[in-house]
Scaffold this motif. Structure first.
Motif, PDB file in Angstrom:
ATOM      1  N   ASN A 129       0.821  -1.202   0.000  1.00  0.00           N
ATOM      2  CA  ASN A 129       0.000   0.000   0.000  1.00  0.00           C
ATOM      3  C   ASN A 129       0.859   1.258   0.000  1.00  0.00           C
ATOM      4  OD1 ASN A 129      -2.725   0.764  -0.118  1.00  0.00           O
ATOM      5  ND2 ASN A 129      -2.705   1.363   2.040  1.00  0.00           N
ATOM      6  N   GLU A 130       1.876   1.215   0.764  1.00  0.00           N
ATOM      7  CA  GLU A 130       2.766   2.361   0.862  1.00  0.00           C
ATOM      8  C   GLU A 130       3.441   2.634  -0.486  1.00  0.00           C
ATOM      9  OE1 GLU A 130       5.493   1.702   3.981  1.00  0.00           O
ATOM     10  OE2 GLU A 130       5.858   3.823   4.379  1.00  0.00           O
ATOM     11  N   ASN A 133       0.892   3.988  -2.931  1.00  0.00           N
ATOM     12  CA  ASN A 133       0.608   5.390  -2.700  1.00  0.00           C
ATOM     13  C   ASN A 133       1.771   6.263  -3.140  1.00  0.00           C
ATOM     14  OD1 ASN A 133      -1.964   5.057  -1.675  1.00  0.00           O
ATOM     15  ND2 ASN A 133      -1.255   4.845   0.438  1.00  0.00           N
ATOM     16  N   ASN A 136       1.820   6.342  -7.000  1.00  0.00           N
ATOM     17  CA  ASN A 136       0.750   7.136  -7.596  1.00  0.00           C
ATOM     18  C   ASN A 136       0.980   8.619  -7.369  1.00  0.00           C
ATOM     19  OD1 ASN A 136      -0.579   4.902  -8.583  1.00  0.00           O
ATOM     20  ND2 ASN A 136      -1.861   4.663  -6.772  1.00  0.00           N
ATOM     21  N   THR A 137       1.467   8.942  -6.215  1.00  0.00           N
ATOM     22  CA  THR A 137       1.793  10.339  -5.945  1.00  0.00           C
ATOM     23  C   THR A 137       2.913  10.802  -6.861  1.00  0.00           C
ATOM     24  OG1 THR A 137       1.153  10.109  -3.648  1.00  0.00           O
ATOM     25  CG2 THR A 137       2.598  11.941  -4.189  1.00  0.00           C
TER      26      THR A 137
END
Length: 516
Positions: A129-130, A133, A136-137
DNA sequence: AACTTTATCAACCGCTCGAAA
DNA sequence: GTTTCGAGCGGTTGATAAAGT
């Protein structure tokens, strides 16, 4: 017996209560007055964390659905697992990504695409997940800044790795594909005027880059796909190419839209060296403009077109980088005959990957099913992008090779006709108005291989090109392929002729009809 | 200071896969 | 062979903080 149900906004406590201090009081309990266990959603509290931690300490990981039963924690197993994996698990790093980690993520993404879990196994202390994220950022940031997604060193390293993979593999891509240049002296796109090219998708440097010195196409890293993260099966429910071939309806859904053709091909000059040919936001450096006008619907997540992008960016950084012996990117144009040993296996899988790429490309141009449907019912559009023509040329190549190799799964005539039928909407009118127009700079140039013989579009075919039917890439390319063959003294009817012959009358000009 | 936009993070959702019943 | 269940994965969303106007 107690039964658990998940708390929802409309049946239990209002949303603002979930995770709020007042809601925290019974966060670990979760049973309501009627004995129904209300499974909480939303942020976890410290109490819940400690309960979960104790549980894992006692019983170990797994069996997450037992957490609620055992501890009374009002969370479902899924939520418990996620909380543990992403926050409570020991040895998790909570600090920002280090440059080394960022580098590694970029490399991994270049290699395997959106396989976050697999990446997480390579980054100690980081969760999928990290990483997701973070990535995507990063994508947003890079796109906004008009920067390449992958650092140049990642590109270079990825290329090296893939070459070594090639060497370890069974087939050498350069056996299949040849040619290092993208020069079509006879074709120019000088008249790709601003505001005349309405593209139903935004420029995506990772997806639509072709460069002159970009000579490698990725060896499929998995599932025989060119594009990691986009396996042949297209996990998003997208049909595989084989399915498409066998089910024209899928092709229609897949390709039936999004191919508006630019209509002023009086002069085409393509310079692939630095420009993103297929994208509307083409720039000579292959980057997005700093202003970041991404006006069309597009997903922030980028496919991992490994070599396509890595080579591109490495080339951007190092224009003099020598070509690699790997599969040339101009394979999108050209599929030389493979060696016999390759035909039966390698080629098919490769082509599957290629088709996936096409499919993905088409997907990228069509954001909603409604748009698909609206296009199907009104298969007209006013403009074409070079990318669309590219897609069609890729399809042409694919189909031609399928026929050449007598691939049993590809009844070429039918397939080609189907593909053409649905992927080459007519030029007139416009039904993709939902897409805001994007611009192609007037300096946009793309150079195609010198050995690729397009018909001389800029001379003598003005009238022909002005005809809606013949403006379509299928017509252009069909003409091209046939012409190429005839110029090579081949008297045999090309597979494309067969395909063209299958096209409905309204889809082709009379000159292309060879129906028996 | 107020408001808006953007970035970041946590969590949820839907789906797939494999094992067990 | 089919169904059920648990686990895991990837995409997406929502809340909040931070930055910008």
């Amino acid at each position: 017996m107690k039964r658990a149900r998940e708390e929802s906004d409309n049946e239990m406590a209002p949303n603002d209560q979930i995770g709020s201090p007042s809601a925290n009081e019974d966060s670990s309990g979760g049973s309501s007055a009627d004995g129904v266990v209300v499974l909480k959603k939303g942020p976890w509290t410290a109490d819940e964390d400690s309960i979960l931690s104790e549980y894992v300490e006692k019983f170990g990981e797994g069996n997450w659905n037992n957490v609620q039963k055992t501890t009374g924690l009002a969370r479902n197993g899924k939520s418990c697992r996620l909380r543990w994996a992403n926050h409570l698990r020991p040895n998790l790093k909570k600090c920002p990504f280090s440059p080394e980690e960022e580098q590694l993520v970029a490399e991994l993404h270049a290699q395997i695409g959106n396989k976050w879990a697999r990446m997480a196994t390579q980054l100690t202390g980081r969760t999928d997940n990290e990483i997701k994220n973070y990535w995507n950022t990063r994508i947003k940031r890079q796109q906004r800044a008009g920067l390449p997604l992958y650092p140049p060193n990642v590109c270079a390293r990825s290329k090296e790795n893939q070459q070594s993979e090639f060497n370890c593999g069974d087939k050498q891509p350069h056996e299949l594909l040849q040619g290092n240049t993208f020069n079509i002296s006879d074709i120019t796109f000088d008249n790709l005027h601003h505001n005349q090219v309405t593209l139903p998708y935004a420029y995506d440097p990772q997806r639509y880059i072709f460069t002159n010195s970009m000579n490698t196409v990725n060896q499929p890293t998995e599932s025989g796909s060119f594009f990691p993260g986009y396996s042949s099966g297209m996990s998003s429910g997208f049909p595989s190419f084989k399915e498409l071939l066998n089910e024209p309806g899928k092709i229609q859904q897949t390709f039936g839209v999004s191919n508006p053709y630019y209509t002023e091909p009086s002069r085409y000059r393509l310079d692939y060296r630095d420009s993103a040919f297929l994208g509307s936001q083409s720039h000579l450096n292959g980057n997005l403009p700093a202003s970041g006008h991404i006006t069309s619907p597009m997903k922030p997540e980028l496919p991992s077109l490994q070599d396509t992008e890595t080579d591109t960016f490495s080339c951007l950084e190092n224009p003099t980088a020598p070509p690699t012996p790997c599969e040339p990117t101009d394979s999108y144009f050209q599929y030389p005959a493979a060696s016999e040993s390759v035909k039966s296996e390698y080629v098919s899988s490769q082509h599957d990957g290629l088709l996936d790429a096409l499919v993905h490309q088409s997907l990228g141009k069509v954001s909603t099913k409604n748009q698909l449907e609206s296009f199907k019912t009104s298969p007209t559009s006013s403009v074409a992008s070079p990318g669309d023509m590219f897609a069609c040329s890729e399809l042409n190549n694919y189909l031609e090779n399928l026929a050449e190799y007598n691939d049993p799964i590809s009844p070429l005539g039918f397939s080609a006709a189907s593909v053409f039928n649905v992927s080459t909407p007519q030029i007139s009118g416009g039904s993709l108005n939902e897409f805001p127009p994007t611009e192609v700079p007037s300096g946009f140039e793309t150079t195609l291989p010198a050995d690729l013989h397009f018909p001389d579009l800029k001379m003598g075919e003005q009238d022909t090109l002005s005809h809606p039917g013949t403006l379509r890439p299928d017509a252009l390319l069909g003409s091209f392929w046939r012409r190429t063959e005839s110029s090579q003294g081949t008297n045999e009817q090309s597979p494309l002729d067969d395909a063209m012959a299958m096209l409905p009358d309204e889809d082709l000009g009379d000159e292309n009809k060879t129906m028996p």
